[in-house]
Design a protein around this motif. Sequence first.
Motif, short mmCIF file in Angstrom:
data_model
loop_
_atom_site.label_atom_id
_atom_site.label_comp_id
_atom_site.label_asym_id
_atom_site.label_seq_id
_atom_site.Cartn_x
_atom_site.Cartn_y
_atom_site.Cartn_z
N LEU A 11 0.80 -1.22 0.00
CA LEU A 11 0.00 0.00 0.00
C LEU A 11 0.84 1.28 0.00
O LEU A 11 0.57 2.17 -0.80
CB LEU A 11 -0.99 -0.01 1.17
N PRO A 12 1.85 1.40 0.86
CA PRO A 12 2.67 2.63 0.79
C PRO A 12 3.40 2.77 -0.54
O PRO A 12 3.50 3.87 -1.08
CB PRO A 12 3.67 2.48 1.94
N ILE A 13 3.87 1.67 -1.08
CA ILE A 13 4.58 1.74 -2.37
C ILE A 13 3.61 2.10 -3.49
O ILE A 13 3.92 2.93 -4.35
CB ILE A 13 5.31 0.41 -2.64
N ALA A 14 2.42 1.50 -3.48
CA ALA A 14 1.43 1.83 -4.49
C ALA A 14 1.00 3.29 -4.39
O ALA A 14 0.84 3.97 -5.41
CB ALA A 14 0.22 0.90 -4.35
N TYR A 15 0.84 3.77 -3.18
CA TYR A 15 0.47 5.17 -2.97
C TYR A 15 1.55 6.09 -3.54
O TYR A 15 1.23 7.08 -4.21
CB TYR A 15 0.26 5.43 -1.48
N LEU A 16 2.79 5.78 -3.30
CA LEU A 16 3.90 6.58 -3.81
C LEU A 16 3.90 6.59 -5.33
O LEU A 16 4.04 7.65 -5.95
CB LEU A 16 5.23 6.04 -3.28
N VAL A 17 3.72 5.44 -5.94
CA VAL A 17 3.75 5.35 -7.40
C VAL A 17 2.58 6.11 -8.02
O VAL A 17 2.75 6.87 -8.99
CB VAL A 17 3.76 3.87 -7.84
N THR A 19 0.66 8.59 -6.72
CA THR A 19 0.73 10.04 -6.54
C THR A 19 1.86 10.65 -7.37
O THR A 19 1.70 11.75 -7.90
CB THR A 19 0.92 10.42 -5.07
N THR A 20 2.97 9.95 -7.51
CA THR A 20 4.06 10.45 -8.35
C THR A 20 3.62 10.51 -9.81
O THR A 20 3.88 11.50 -10.50
CB THR A 20 5.31 9.56 -8.21
N ALA A 21 2.94 9.48 -10.28
CA ALA A 21 2.46 9.48 -11.66
C ALA A 21 1.43 10.58 -11.88
O ALA A 21 1.42 11.24 -12.92
CB ALA A 21 1.86 8.12 -12.00
N PHE A 22 0.57 10.79 -10.90
CA PHE A 22 -0.44 11.85 -11.01
C PHE A 22 0.22 13.22 -11.11
O PHE A 22 -0.13 14.03 -11.98
CB PHE A 22 -1.39 11.79 -9.83
N LEU A 23 1.16 13.50 -10.23
CA LEU A 23 1.81 14.81 -10.25
C LEU A 23 2.70 14.98 -11.47
O LEU A 23 2.79 16.07 -12.02
CB LEU A 23 2.61 15.02 -8.96
N ALA A 24 3.34 13.92 -11.91
CA ALA A 24 4.21 14.02 -13.09
C ALA A 24 3.39 14.14 -14.36
O ALA A 24 3.83 14.76 -15.34
CB ALA A 24 5.12 12.81 -13.17
N GLY A 25 2.20 13.57 -14.39
CA GLY A 25 1.37 13.58 -15.59
C GLY A 25 0.63 14.89 -15.80
O GLY A 25 0.16 15.16 -16.90
N LEU A 43 16.37 13.93 0.65
CA LEU A 43 16.70 13.11 1.81
C LEU A 43 15.52 13.02 2.78
O LEU A 43 15.21 11.93 3.27
CB LEU A 43 17.92 13.69 2.53
N LEU A 44 14.84 14.12 3.03
CA LEU A 44 13.71 14.10 3.95
C LEU A 44 12.59 13.21 3.42
O LEU A 44 12.05 12.37 4.15
CB LEU A 44 13.19 15.52 4.17
N TRP A 45 12.25 13.36 2.16
CA TRP A 45 11.18 12.56 1.55
C TRP A 45 11.53 11.07 1.60
O TRP A 45 10.71 10.25 1.99
CB TRP A 45 10.97 13.02 0.11
N ASN A 46 12.74 10.73 1.20
CA ASN A 46 13.15 9.33 1.18
C ASN A 46 13.19 8.74 2.59
O ASN A 46 12.82 7.59 2.79
CB ASN A 46 14.51 9.18 0.50
N SER A 47 13.64 9.53 3.55
CA SER A 47 13.68 9.06 4.93
C SER A 47 12.29 8.77 5.47
O SER A 47 12.05 7.74 6.10
CB SER A 47 14.37 10.09 5.83
N LEU A 48 11.36 9.69 5.23
CA LEU A 48 10.00 9.49 5.72
C LEU A 48 9.32 8.30 5.05
O LEU A 48 8.59 7.56 5.70
CB LEU A 48 9.18 10.76 5.52
N LEU A 49 9.57 8.11 3.78
CA LEU A 49 9.00 6.96 3.10
C LEU A 49 9.59 5.66 3.65
O LEU A 49 8.87 4.69 3.89
CB LEU A 49 9.24 7.04 1.59
N GLY A 50 10.90 5.63 3.87
CA GLY A 50 11.54 4.45 4.45
C GLY A 50 11.02 4.15 5.84
O GLY A 50 10.79 2.99 6.19
N ILE A 51 10.83 5.20 6.64
CA ILE A 51 10.30 5.00 7.99
C ILE A 51 8.87 4.46 7.92
O ILE A 51 8.51 3.57 8.70
CB ILE A 51 10.35 6.33 8.78
N THR A 52 8.07 4.96 7.00
CA THR A 52 6.69 4.49 6.85
C THR A 52 6.66 3.00 6.51
O THR A 52 5.89 2.22 7.09
CB THR A 52 5.96 5.28 5.76
#
Length: 64
Positions: A11-17, A19-25, A43-52
């Motif tokens: 779920l977190p990975i799907a959410y990331l993909v 939302t990234t596709a939506f904003l990039a599109g 770094l902040l974004w990647n850290s928070l995603l890793g922690i999640t």
Amino acid sequence: MTKELLIALGLPIAYLVVTTAFLAGRHQHLPRFVQRLTARDALLWNSLLGITIAVAAIRWALGR
């Protein structure tokens, strides 16, 4: 067992993909708060995603 792990990590990975596709599109300007985030180091974004993802995995493991 694998169903819960798929949900906890997928779920977190799907959410990331999604939302990234939506904003990039979008061919419009990004909202102001997103523009401020893109100006900073990732770094902040990647850290928070890793922690999640880590918290979801730990929660799943402890729930067993």
